[in-house]
Design a protein around this motif. Sequence first.
Motif, PDB file in Angstrom:
ATOM      1  N   PHE A   1       0.848  -1.188   0.000  1.00 54.85           N
ATOM      2  CA  PHE A   1       0.000   0.000   0.000  1.00 54.85           C
ATOM      3  C   PHE A   1       0.880   1.233   0.000  1.00 54.85           C
ATOM      4  O   PHE A   1       1.970   1.247   0.561  1.00 54.85           O
ATOM      5  CB  PHE A   1      -1.014  -0.016   1.142  1.00 54.85           C
ATOM      6  CG  PHE A   1      -0.488   0.141   2.559  1.00 54.85           C
ATOM      7  CD1 PHE A   1      -1.108   1.023   3.444  1.00 54.85           C
ATOM      8  CD2 PHE A   1       0.583  -0.609   3.041  1.00 54.85           C
ATOM      9  CE1 PHE A   1      -0.665   1.167   4.756  1.00 54.85           C
ATOM     10  CE2 PHE A   1       1.025  -0.484   4.358  1.00 54.85           C
ATOM     11  CZ  PHE A   1       0.403   0.408   5.214  1.00 54.85           C
ATOM     12  N   GLY A   2       0.410   2.267  -0.702  1.00 57.72           N
ATOM     13  CA  GLY A   2       1.195   3.487  -0.814  1.00 57.72           C
ATOM     14  C   GLY A   2       0.320   4.640  -1.233  1.00 57.72           C
ATOM     15  O   GLY A   2      -0.794   4.462  -1.734  1.00 57.72           O
ATOM     16  N   GLU A   3       0.837   5.862  -1.030  1.00 58.21           N
ATOM     17  CA  GLU A   3       0.066   7.077  -1.304  1.00 58.21           C
ATOM     18  C   GLU A   3       0.792   7.967  -2.290  1.00 58.21           C
ATOM     19  O   GLU A   3       2.019   8.053  -2.276  1.00 58.21           O
ATOM     20  CB  GLU A   3      -0.178   7.822   0.016  1.00 58.21           C
ATOM     21  CG  GLU A   3      -1.027   9.070  -0.081  1.00 58.21           C
ATOM     22  CD  GLU A   3      -0.209  10.345  -0.331  1.00 58.21           C
ATOM     23  OE1 GLU A   3      -0.818  11.379  -0.704  1.00 58.21           O
ATOM     24  OE2 GLU A   3       1.021  10.302  -0.146  1.00 58.21           O
ATOM     25  N   SER A   4       0.033   8.633  -3.160  1.00 60.48           N
ATOM     26  CA  SER A   4       0.565   9.567  -4.157  1.00 60.48           C
ATOM     27  C   SER A   4       1.529   8.816  -5.076  1.00 60.48           C
ATOM     28  O   SER A   4       1.139   7.849  -5.716  1.00 60.48           O
ATOM     29  CB  SER A   4       1.221  10.760  -3.462  1.00 60.48           C
ATOM     30  OG  SER A   4       1.474  11.803  -4.372  1.00 60.48           O
ATOM     31  N   ALA A   5       2.803   9.233  -5.132  1.00 61.09           N
ATOM     32  CA  ALA A   5       3.754   8.481  -5.949  1.00 61.09           C
ATOM     33  C   ALA A   5       3.855   7.041  -5.465  1.00 61.09           C
ATOM     34  O   ALA A   5       4.053   6.115  -6.266  1.00 61.09           O
ATOM     35  CB  ALA A   5       5.127   9.145  -5.906  1.00 61.09           C
ATOM     36  N   GLY A   6       3.696   6.843  -4.144  1.00 60.40           N
ATOM     37  CA  GLY A   6       3.668   5.481  -3.616  1.00 60.40           C
ATOM     38  C   GLY A   6       2.492   4.700  -4.152  1.00 60.40           C
ATOM     39  O   GLY A   6       2.588   3.502  -4.428  1.00 60.40           O
ATOM     40  N   GLY A   7       1.344   5.383  -4.341  1.00 56.22           N
ATOM     41  CA  GLY A   7       0.180   4.747  -4.943  1.00 56.22           C
ATOM     42  C   GLY A   7       0.399   4.428  -6.405  1.00 56.22           C
ATOM     43  O   GLY A   7      -0.058   3.392  -6.906  1.00 56.22           O
ATOM     44  N   GLN A   8       1.100   5.325  -7.106  1.00 52.90           N
ATOM     45  CA  GLN A   8       1.424   5.045  -8.502  1.00 52.90           C
ATOM     46  C   GLN A   8       2.416   3.889  -8.598  1.00 52.90           C
ATOM     47  O   GLN A   8       2.321   3.051  -9.513  1.00 52.90           O
ATOM     48  CB  GLN A   8       1.997   6.290  -9.183  1.00 52.90           C
ATOM     49  CG  GLN A   8       2.221   6.095 -10.677  1.00 52.90           C
ATOM     50  CD  GLN A   8       2.616   7.367 -11.392  1.00 52.90           C
ATOM     51  OE1 GLN A   8       2.931   8.379 -10.773  1.00 52.90           O
ATOM     52  NE2 GLN A   8       2.606   7.337 -12.710  1.00 52.90           N
ATOM     53  N   ASN A   9       3.345   3.818  -7.649  1.00 56.53           N
ATOM     54  CA  ASN A   9       4.277   2.690  -7.630  1.00 56.53           C
ATOM     55  C   ASN A   9       3.542   1.372  -7.397  1.00 56.53           C
ATOM     56  O   ASN A   9       3.911   0.335  -7.953  1.00 56.53           O
ATOM     57  CB  ASN A   9       5.339   2.907  -6.554  1.00 56.53           C
ATOM     58  CG  ASN A   9       6.264   4.065  -6.876  1.00 56.53           C
ATOM     59  OD1 ASN A   9       6.393   4.471  -8.027  1.00 56.53           O
ATOM     60  ND2 ASN A   9       6.887   4.624  -5.855  1.00 56.53           N
ATOM     61  N   VAL A  10       2.503   1.421  -6.547  1.00 60.07           N
ATOM     62  CA  VAL A  10       1.681   0.227  -6.344  1.00 60.07           C
ATOM     63  C   VAL A  10       1.073  -0.227  -7.668  1.00 60.07           C
ATOM     64  O   VAL A  10       1.080  -1.423  -8.000  1.00 60.07           O
ATOM     65  CB  VAL A  10       0.576   0.506  -5.305  1.00 60.07           C
ATOM     66  CG1 VAL A  10      -0.491  -0.596  -5.334  1.00 60.07           C
ATOM     67  CG2 VAL A  10       1.171   0.605  -3.897  1.00 60.07           C
ATOM     68  N   MET A  11       0.570   0.728  -8.459  1.00 61.01           N
ATOM     69  CA  MET A  11      -0.010   0.378  -9.758  1.00 61.01           C
ATOM     70  C   MET A  11       1.056  -0.177 -10.704  1.00 61.01           C
ATOM     71  O   MET A  11       0.798  -1.106 -11.481  1.00 61.01           O
ATOM     72  CB  MET A  11      -0.686   1.598 -10.389  1.00 61.01           C
ATOM     73  CG  MET A  11      -1.825   2.187  -9.573  1.00 61.01           C
ATOM     74  SD  MET A  11      -3.064   0.958  -9.093  1.00 61.01           S
ATOM     75  CE  MET A  11      -3.678   0.445 -10.701  1.00 61.01           C
TER      76      MET A  11
END
Length: 608
Positions: free
Chosen positions: A235-245
Amino acid sequence: MKTKSTFLTLFFSITLLTSCETIDILKPERKSIEPSPDTYRSINSGPVIGFEGSFGVHTWLGIPYAKAPKGDLRWRAPRKNEPWEKVYAALYHSSPCVQFQSAFTGSGLSKPGDIIGQEDCLYLNVYAPPIPSKLVPEGKESLPVMVWIHGGGNTTGMTSDYNPEKLVSSQRVIVVSVSYRLGLFGWLSHPDIRKQSDELDRSSNFGLLDQIAALQWVRDNIGFFGGNPNNITIFGESAGGQNVMALYVSPLSKGLFHKAISQSGGIGITTIEDAESINRSNPKKRTNYKYQHKTTEEWIGSLKSLGMMKSDFSEDNIHELRSLSPHELLSIWDKEQAWDEEKQMARIIGDDIVIPSMGILESLRDKNLHANVPIILGINRDENKLFNLFDEELVTNILNLTFIVKDSFYYDLKSDYQSLAWRSNAVDTPADAITSSGYENVYTYRFDWDEQPNILGMDFSFMLGAAHGLEIPFVMGHFDMGRETAFLYNKKNEQGRFALSHIIMQYWAEFARNGQPGKGSKGEWEEWKKWPAGGSRSSRIMILDTPASGGPRMSESYVPQDKLVWLFDADSRSSKVKDKCSFLNDVYSWVDNWKETNQACLGGYSIQ
């Protein structure tokens, strides 16, 4: 009360909005930490010991998961560490990766804009419920694992900014947070790199390779901490969320995680060709957001003009680049340019090694090309207000003490449709793509908390609302996110936010345990339903809000890319916009092909 409000306003205005330029920030003194015998573990690399944190949480900080990527290892895939024999004291956070200090991260490290960190930064942290070393659970009793990937545009950020202890203690999960290479150290496409002998070394996505190496470490070692290597959630947020994708579609990360949560992420990538060189004379590439970054050729040209380089981009110069220090490599940016998107290098590159060249979205549409594991895609209702608050065209700054929105109607309208575009890219479009591939375990949310205080006439519930990043304290259960956001949380909104945080932590943990947020084992909260396939009119997105504002509830709200213009036209406020196409060109600028998809604003066509 007035004195306290004045202090908070001064503090917020000076430290955050002026980026601390007028204040000397001293590096905080390192507190002495005593290791706890109960945290002794013998992992694959050697023995480690941690300490007991808040709520009794067992904590191990700064465990290396790969060799330092410096010298000849700069711009190569991460290498395994050598094992150690002495007990490794995992008591302190490691140095952050090389970056420009942000006003939002690393409170107390340095002045914003300064270059901080080291290349020796591939470390992770483990947080686990208090379990004595002789009683570590195994097999069916082992705990779900959640691996946190921090945000920061993939150019800034550090694990020390996040504290998951409340999430760990209240939900009985294990959380691992990961450091990874940032900026041009983590993402660089160069012909010489693509000529390297090892296939992984030929990648352009070294930051993602770091995250994959960390997941391999978790798979191989988390059992020693009581975690289940067969139940890992990223799980991650912002760029971390894009990295998850990105990890969700990467062939290299398949099998390394079993669930995924992308918070305010995205699906955009840059091609190798555009990362390396762009013909700026092409009129189509002057305004398109996909080309508003500095290329490798331009970066090397700037280094050469400063006397840092002798060779040109077209020459064999990777050895020369590796000989320069991190400060020299970053010397072309000044403090004003450090976070300017148009001055930054490309991140998330379709190298056909880590990321398929067809891109994230097309990969999501093919069940054979994505992870096929349960996923939550989420967004904050007012994402862009965090950035618009600092836009001098929208907000007047008086003596760095008071901030006045120039046109409340336009500020709100622009923020709404910028945030709607973000939602379409990060939630509805990828959710439709995954379900169209035949995979159905997709869940979505919109975070709506906006109960911030009014300070000296500044209504932050309007100026910020449910802005970018504000869901993180609710997920972590930790509202002390540094002095820059301290003013947001007070006694008046305490009961509501604690209640919402409790619910969100349970949703996240239930998803990590079972692959569906559902109602939880006791059915204490609203059932979170799956995203429906085919665009049918039905409940599709969970609204996360306090009980006083309607509580968590399902909504039929739907924002596919081909309805972006229709949604604007259906908004009664749109009648007050004189030049609709100009407005939509602004707010939808980073949505690929929105004009063609919506058949609007093409040539002489105007919205009615």
